[in-house]
Design an enzyme around this catalytic site. Sequence first.
Site, PDB file in Angstrom:
ATOM      1  N   PRO A  63      42.937  37.970  35.795  1.00 33.91           N
ATOM      2  CA  PRO A  63      41.599  37.706  35.460  1.00 33.91           C
ATOM      3  C   PRO A  63      40.831  39.281  36.116  1.00 33.91           C
ATOM      4  CG  PRO A  63      41.910  36.346  37.674  1.00 33.91           C
ATOM      5  CD  PRO A  63      43.446  36.883  36.931  1.00 33.91           C
ATOM      6  N   GLY A 106      47.245  42.883  36.397  1.00 34.47           N
ATOM      7  CA  GLY A 106      45.762  43.110  36.090  1.00 34.47           C
ATOM      8  C   GLY A 106      45.747  44.885  35.945  1.00 34.47           C
ATOM      9  N   ARG A 107      45.679  45.596  36.953  1.00 34.10           N
ATOM     10  CA  ARG A 107      45.050  47.041  36.572  1.00 34.10           C
ATOM     11  C   ARG A 107      46.134  47.908  35.744  1.00 34.10           C
ATOM     12  NH1 ARG A 107      44.104  48.073  42.558  1.00 34.10           N
ATOM     13  NH2 ARG A 107      45.814  46.696  42.734  1.00 34.10           N
ATOM     14  N   CYS A 162      38.485  36.366  45.494  1.00 29.99           N
ATOM     15  CA  CYS A 162      37.742  37.261  45.424  1.00 29.99           C
ATOM     16  C   CYS A 162      37.354  37.956  46.543  1.00 29.99           C
ATOM     17  CB  CYS A 162      36.563  37.060  44.434  1.00 29.99           C
ATOM     18  SG  CYS A 162      35.317  38.412  44.186  1.00 29.99           S
ATOM     19  N   ASN A 173      51.466  38.577  41.966  1.00 28.86           N
ATOM     20  CA  ASN A 173      50.633  39.373  41.537  1.00 28.86           C
ATOM     21  C   ASN A 173      50.280  40.222  42.369  1.00 28.86           C
ATOM     22  OD1 ASN A 173      47.051  39.512  41.562  1.00 28.86           O
ATOM     23  ND2 ASN A 173      48.168  40.467  39.829  1.00 28.86           N
ATOM     24  N   GLY A 174      50.062  41.704  42.092  1.00 25.31           N
ATOM     25  CA  GLY A 174      49.984  42.740  42.965  1.00 25.31           C
ATOM     26  C   GLY A 174      50.758  44.028  42.681  1.00 25.31           C
TER      27      GLY A 174
HETATM   28  C1  LIG Z   1      37.814  45.018  38.343  1.00 31.20           C
HETATM   29  C2  LIG Z   1      38.530  43.953  38.758  1.00 31.20           C
HETATM   30  C3  LIG Z   1      38.213  42.649  38.516  1.00 31.20           C
HETATM   31  C4  LIG Z   1      38.632  41.661  39.202  1.00 31.20           C
HETATM   32  N1  LIG Z   1      38.024  40.232  38.943  1.00 31.20           N
HETATM   33  C5  LIG Z   1      38.645  38.964  39.337  1.00 31.20           C
HETATM   34  C6  LIG Z   1      38.311  38.016  39.005  1.00 31.20           C
HETATM   35  O1  LIG Z   1      37.070  37.749  38.188  1.00 31.20           O
HETATM   36  N2  LIG Z   1      38.838  36.732  39.527  1.00 31.20           N
HETATM   37  C7  LIG Z   1      40.109  37.013  40.277  1.00 31.20           C
HETATM   38  O2  LIG Z   1      40.687  35.898  40.497  1.00 31.20           O
HETATM   39  N3  LIG Z   1      40.629  38.277  40.586  1.00 31.20           N
HETATM   40  C8  LIG Z   1      40.061  39.224  40.000  1.00 31.20           C
HETATM   41  N4  LIG Z   1      40.467  40.562  40.231  1.00 31.20           N
HETATM   42  C9  LIG Z   1      41.800  40.593  40.904  1.00 31.20           C
HETATM   43  C10 LIG Z   1      43.032  40.848  40.134  1.00 31.20           C
HETATM   44  O3  LIG Z   1      43.232  39.461  39.335  1.00 31.20           O
HETATM   45  C11 LIG Z   1      44.389  41.159  40.698  1.00 31.20           C
HETATM   46  O4  LIG Z   1      44.644  39.913  41.657  1.00 31.20           O
HETATM   47  C12 LIG Z   1      44.462  42.350  41.568  1.00 31.20           C
HETATM   48  O5  LIG Z   1      43.639  43.259  40.654  1.00 31.20           O
HETATM   49  C13 LIG Z   1      45.745  42.681  41.943  1.00 31.20           C
HETATM   50  O6  LIG Z   1      46.681  42.939  40.842  1.00 31.20           O
HETATM   51  P1  LIG Z   1      46.992  44.249  40.240  1.00 31.20           P
HETATM   52  O7  LIG Z   1      47.592  45.133  41.242  1.00 31.20           O
HETATM   53  O8  LIG Z   1      47.883  43.809  38.960  1.00 31.20           O
HETATM   54  O9  LIG Z   1      45.798  44.821  39.575  1.00 31.20           O
HETATM   55  C14 LIG Z   1      39.861  41.850  39.894  1.00 31.20           C
HETATM   56  C15 LIG Z   1      40.404  42.833  39.937  1.00 31.20           C
HETATM   57  C16 LIG Z   1      39.870  43.957  39.417  1.00 31.20           C
HETATM   58  C17 LIG Z   1      40.372  45.262  39.758  1.00 31.20           C
END
Ligand SMILES: Cc1cc2nc3c(=O)[nH]c(=O)nc-3n(C[C@H](O)[C@H](O)[C@H](O)COP(=O)(O)O)c2cc1C
Length: 325
Positions: free
Chosen positions: A19, A227-228, A103, A203-204
């Site tokens: 998300p 995510g990113r 969050c 995740n991460g």
């Molecule tokens: C722009 C942005 C918005 C995010 N919004 C949410 C969210 O609405 N709910 C949530 O549980 N995590 C949110 N996250 C966290 C991501 O779901 C994820 O846990 C985090 O980015 C780490 O994963 P990644 O390294 O693959 O990006 C957000 C992250 C980013 C960068």
Amino acid sequence: MEYLNIGSVRIEKTAALAPMASVADRAYRMICREHGAAYAVSEMISAKGLCFSDRKTEELCTVDEREHPYALQLFGDDPYYCAEAAKRLADFGPDIIDINMGCPVPKIAGNGSGSALMRDVPRAAQIASAVVKAVDLPVTCKIRAGWDADSINAPEMAHVLEDAGIAAVAVHGRTRMQMYHGIADPDVIRRVKEAVKIPVIGNGDVTSPAGAKRMYDVTGCDLVMIGRGSYGDPWIFERVRHFLATGEELAPPSIDERLSEMIRQTEMAVSFKGERLAMAEARRLCSFYIRGIKNAAKYRGRCGMLKTLDDVRTLADEIRNDTQI
Ligand SMILES: Cc1cc2nc3c(=O)[nH]c(=O)nc-3n(C[C@H](O)[C@H](O)[C@H](O)COP(=O)(O)O)c2cc1C
């Protein structure tokens, strides 16, 4: 192909889309699902906003038939409102309800929601239990490693949430205090996996097929969530799927494919939420799609000025001419 079950929902054991508020909107999620995301989670939705029928909040809940399997995510600090909100979310037809317990932003965590729940495990359990009882759908929670480096409690938290009846837990291996800095710790995800019987979603910092495989191997998780790493690269999901199945890397998309997908995603976003709103987010989105191309710095500046869908098409034509596609 291997699968896992979240409750009764069958999910491909490849990589799911995380998300991301203001990024992973309906258009973004649909494109990622088309490119092989195992499932997708909505932007976070305020439990109280939903209970008080905030129109903007309801827009966030809309699910497209093509999105299944699909989770709607809510956030809140109050078991009653979270349970009531979950009932309303269920009417929008998701397969799973997810609760945000990770969050870090002050607007959310400062009000007792999101990652603040990592510091109030009894309340987190009450919320999870109330939501589980309120709906006939599998409920998942997304947590962090802990609040800070001195209070890493994801394994205990996951165990308590499992007892409250949740069907799976997603773990972002950073603390709240890390926000999005530093590195995500896979070891804490491995420890969560040891602490619970329900599926664990790791995740991460997964940004490549090899990174996804590493997350599976190091943590023993049941599913990887990205995510990113999907910014401007929805193809990452099919590359992960292919790599896990064959050990081979698929070729990255061509510039022409990237530009076509950039236009298609913007077109979809405009059709879902109107040009003004969609273009505010498209400016950022387009800059991701053109990362690494010839003269990217010049075109990034142009992305910041995009106002209409036609501007996006014109930009794509210019890049095509410049790169002689
Ligand atoms: C722009 C942005 C918005 C995010 N919004 C949410 C969210 O609405 N709910 C949530 O549980 N995590 C949110 N996250 C966290 C991501 O779901 C994820 O846990 C985090 O980015 C780490 O994963 P990644 O390294 O693959 O990006 C957000 C992250 C980013 C960068």
